[in-house]
Design a protein around this motif. Structure first.
Motif, PDB file in Angstrom:
ATOM      1  N   CYS A   5       0.856  -1.187   0.000  1.00 25.59           N
ATOM      2  CA  CYS A   5       0.000   0.000   0.000  1.00 25.59           C
ATOM      3  C   CYS A   5       0.894   1.239   0.000  1.00 25.59           C
ATOM      4  N   GLU A   6       0.735   2.100  -0.950  1.00 27.81           N
ATOM      5  CA  GLU A   6       1.560   3.310  -1.031  1.00 27.81           C
ATOM      6  C   GLU A   6       1.107   4.314   0.014  1.00 27.81           C
ATOM      7  N   PHE A   7       2.038   4.751   0.832  1.00 29.20           N
ATOM      8  CA  PHE A   7       1.694   5.672   1.912  1.00 29.20           C
ATOM      9  C   PHE A   7       1.236   7.011   1.357  1.00 29.20           C
ATOM     10  N   GLU A   8       0.143   7.519   1.926  1.00 33.31           N
ATOM     11  CA  GLU A   8      -0.390   8.823   1.528  1.00 33.31           C
ATOM     12  C   GLU A   8      -0.787   9.589   2.785  1.00 33.31           C
ATOM     13  N   LYS A   9      -0.065  10.666   3.054  1.00 27.39           N
ATOM     14  CA  LYS A   9      -0.302  11.413   4.291  1.00 27.39           C
ATOM     15  C   LYS A   9      -1.672  12.085   4.326  1.00 27.39           C
ATOM     16  N   ASP A  10      -2.308  12.263   3.173  1.00 27.31           N
ATOM     17  CA  ASP A  10      -3.631  12.879   3.136  1.00 27.31           C
ATOM     18  C   ASP A  10      -4.755  11.864   3.294  1.00 27.31           C
ATOM     19  N   ASP A  11      -4.399  10.584   3.406  1.00 27.76           N
ATOM     20  CA  ASP A  11      -5.387   9.533   3.638  1.00 27.76           C
ATOM     21  C   ASP A  11      -5.561   9.374   5.151  1.00 27.76           C
ATOM     22  N   PHE A  46      -3.270   5.059  11.437  1.00 30.02           N
ATOM     23  CA  PHE A  46      -2.366   3.950  11.748  1.00 30.02           C
ATOM     24  C   PHE A  46      -0.986   4.479  12.149  1.00 30.02           C
ATOM     25  N   VAL A  47      -0.457   5.432  11.379  1.00 27.74           N
ATOM     26  CA  VAL A  47       0.873   5.984  11.656  1.00 27.74           C
ATOM     27  C   VAL A  47       0.889   6.687  13.012  1.00 27.74           C
ATOM     28  N   ALA A  48      -0.150   7.467  13.294  1.00 28.23           N
ATOM     29  CA  ALA A  48      -0.202   8.191  14.572  1.00 28.23           C
ATOM     30  C   ALA A  48      -0.283   7.220  15.753  1.00 28.23           C
ATOM     31  N   ALA A  49      -1.073   6.158  15.598  1.00 31.21           N
ATOM     32  CA  ALA A  49      -1.211   5.181  16.682  1.00 31.21           C
ATOM     33  C   ALA A  49       0.117   4.490  16.955  1.00 31.21           C
ATOM     34  N   CYS A  50       0.800   4.048  15.892  1.00 33.23           N
ATOM     35  CA  CYS A  50       2.079   3.348  16.070  1.00 33.23           C
ATOM     36  C   CYS A  50       3.154   4.267  16.639  1.00 33.23           C
ATOM     37  N   ILE A  62       8.574   9.994  25.458  1.00 35.60           N
ATOM     38  CA  ILE A  62       8.790  11.234  24.704  1.00 35.60           C
ATOM     39  C   ILE A  62       7.417  11.776  24.322  1.00 35.60           C
ATOM     40  N   PRO A  63       7.313  13.079  24.011  1.00 38.28           N
ATOM     41  CA  PRO A  63       5.991  13.684  23.734  1.00 38.28           C
ATOM     42  C   PRO A  63       5.246  12.965  22.602  1.00 38.28           C
ATOM     43  N   GLU A  64       3.953  12.741  22.839  1.00 37.21           N
ATOM     44  CA  GLU A  64       3.116  12.124  21.815  1.00 37.21           C
ATOM     45  C   GLU A  64       2.554  13.197  20.882  1.00 37.21           C
ATOM     46  N   ALA A  65       2.045  12.772  19.738  1.00 36.19           N
ATOM     47  CA  ALA A  65       1.524  13.712  18.735  1.00 36.19           C
ATOM     48  C   ALA A  65       0.164  13.241  18.252  1.00 36.19           C
ATOM     49  N   ASP A  66      -0.755  14.198  18.011  1.00 38.12           N
ATOM     50  CA  ASP A  66      -2.059  13.824  17.480  1.00 38.12           C
ATOM     51  C   ASP A  66      -1.950  13.605  15.968  1.00 38.12           C
ATOM     52  N   VAL A  67      -3.077  13.272  15.339  1.00 40.82           N
ATOM     53  CA  VAL A  67      -3.063  12.955  13.909  1.00 40.82           C
ATOM     54  C   VAL A  67      -2.608  14.159  13.085  1.00 40.82           C
ATOM     55  N   GLN A 102      -0.600  16.706  13.999  1.00 37.76           N
ATOM     56  CA  GLN A 102       0.852  16.884  14.142  1.00 37.76           C
ATOM     57  C   GLN A 102       1.607  15.800  13.380  1.00 37.76           C
ATOM     58  N   SER A 103       1.104  14.560  13.459  1.00 40.01           N
ATOM     59  CA  SER A 103       1.757  13.447  12.754  1.00 40.01           C
ATOM     60  C   SER A 103       1.736  13.669  11.245  1.00 40.01           C
ATOM     61  N   ARG A 104       0.647  14.244  10.737  1.00 37.64           N
ATOM     62  CA  ARG A 104       0.549  14.511   9.295  1.00 37.64           C
ATOM     63  C   ARG A 104       1.603  15.524   8.859  1.00 37.64           C
ATOM     64  N   LEU A 105       1.796  16.558   9.699  1.00 40.42           N
ATOM     65  CA  LEU A 105       2.810  17.574   9.389  1.00 40.42           C
ATOM     66  C   LEU A 105       4.213  16.963   9.399  1.00 40.42           C
ATOM     67  N   ILE A 106       4.466  16.104  10.389  1.00 40.80           N
ATOM     68  CA  ILE A 106       5.782  15.463  10.490  1.00 40.80           C
ATOM     69  C   ILE A 106       6.006  14.513   9.322  1.00 40.80           C
ATOM     70  N   ALA A 107       4.983  13.706   9.001  1.00 36.29           N
ATOM     71  CA  ALA A 107       5.119  12.731   7.917  1.00 36.29           C
ATOM     72  C   ALA A 107       5.380  13.408   6.580  1.00 36.29           C
ATOM     73  N   GLY A 108       4.817  14.605   6.396  1.00 32.27           N
ATOM     74  CA  GLY A 108       5.032  15.314   5.139  1.00 32.27           C
ATOM     75  C   GLY A 108       6.461  15.747   4.931  1.00 32.27           C
ATOM     76  N   LYS A 109       7.233  15.783   6.013  1.00 33.69           N
ATOM     77  CA  LYS A 109       8.628  16.219   5.912  1.00 33.69           C
ATOM     78  C   LYS A 109       9.615  15.061   5.822  1.00 33.69           C
ATOM     79  N   ILE A 110       9.141  13.826   6.027  1.00 31.11           N
ATOM     80  CA  ILE A 110      10.079  12.694   6.062  1.00 31.11           C
ATOM     81  C   ILE A 110       9.733  11.625   5.028  1.00 31.11           C
TER      82      ILE A 110
END
Length: 272
Positions: free
Chosen positions: A60-66, A72-76, A86-91, A93-101
């Motif tokens: 499955c191709e990862f898509e941060k806008d899905d 799933f990414v935020a939960a893991c 370490i500090p947790e992040a909501d969905v 914040q996780s979307r913003l982080i995933a867009g950069k990596i």
């Protein structure tokens, strides 16, 4: 028309950092779940292996806008964050982080995650040690090296007495002495080592704190003997055992009747 403002009921605002910390600890302790029980429930809900015969997995191709991908990414990521405190992040914040990596997800991280997942499948299938693999990879060269891991180093201890007299115990750092009585007293633990292994407790420590030693003040030893281990810890450290702590890890120094030290694994006392 703007609706009339109605403040939410039951909201508490901390007056200082100490109150806020106490509030967070209370919320964490009240929301604690039995991890073992929850894990067993989830495992029972998984489909049987026979029902999965012929199933094929498609990448499955990862898509941060899905939203389903990001849930799933935020939960893991929050599970990992909680494990390492370490500090947790909501969905969001996780979307913003995933867009950069995205480049990292598509290269080294994906390779390492895939290799680890393959080893996890072997663990779930109870494969023998020789089935596992250690991997070294350098994508810049590129070079890939796969080797078989070594078994953990073992210590062989001969039990001098007690119910296990004469037994040779080959144990590794992964082994421990498992006890499950949260009200276990210091005296009962001393008796346990004597009855089970024929060994005398010379010293008992919890982290950097010494709970018992054969050369300690006799008055203090007598006072602590009938106390539960949790109360001994509170007495020595001047702080109660955290309510969310499920296990106590204790290090014991033991000796036989000839005053020779006998090494045994650490003690893990289950509290709930």
């Amino acid at each position: 028309m703007v609706p009339e403002f109605r403040p939410k009921e039951g909201i508490k605002i901390s007056a200082n950092e100490a109150e806020e910390k106490k509030r967070q600890e209370e919320e964490a302790s009240s929301s604690m779940i039995d991890v073992d029980q929850e894990t067993s429930r989830i495992l029972k809900e998984l489909p049987s292996t026979t029902s999965l015969a012929g199933m094929r997995l498609e990448p499955c191709e990862f898509e941060k806008d899905d939203d389903s991908h990001m849930a799933f990414v935020a939960a893991c990521s929050n599970l990992r964050a909680r494990n390492y405190k370490i500090p947790e992040a909501d969905v969001h914040q996780s979307r913003l982080i995933a867009g950069k990596i995205i480049p990292a997800i598509a290269t080294t991280t994906a390779l390492v995650a895939g290799l680890i997942t393959m080893e996890l499948f072997k663990l779930l299938q109870d494969k023998p040690l020789e089935a596992y693999k250690s991997a070294f990879a350098n994508l810049a060269i590129p070079i890939f090296s796969i080797t078989e891991p070594q078994a953990p180093k073992t210590t062989v201890s001969k039990i001098p007495g007690g119910r296990r007299k004469g037994e040779e115990w080959a144990w590794s750092p992964w082994d421990c002495i498992e006890l499950s009585d949260p009200s276990l007293t210091l005296k009962q633990l001393v008796d346990y080592f004597q009855d089970e292994y024929g060994l005398e407790l010379n010293m008992l420590s919890y982290g950097v704190s010494i709970l018992f030693s054969s050369f300690a003040n006799a008055k203090k030893v007598k006072k602590r003997m009938p106390m539960a281990l949790t109360d001994v810890i509170a007495d020595v450290t001047k702080a109660p055992v955290p309510s969310h702590k499920k296990y106590l890890v204790l290090e014991a120094m033991l000796q036989d009747e000839d005053f020779e030290e006998v090494e045994l694994p650490y003690v893990r006392l289950k509290l709930f």
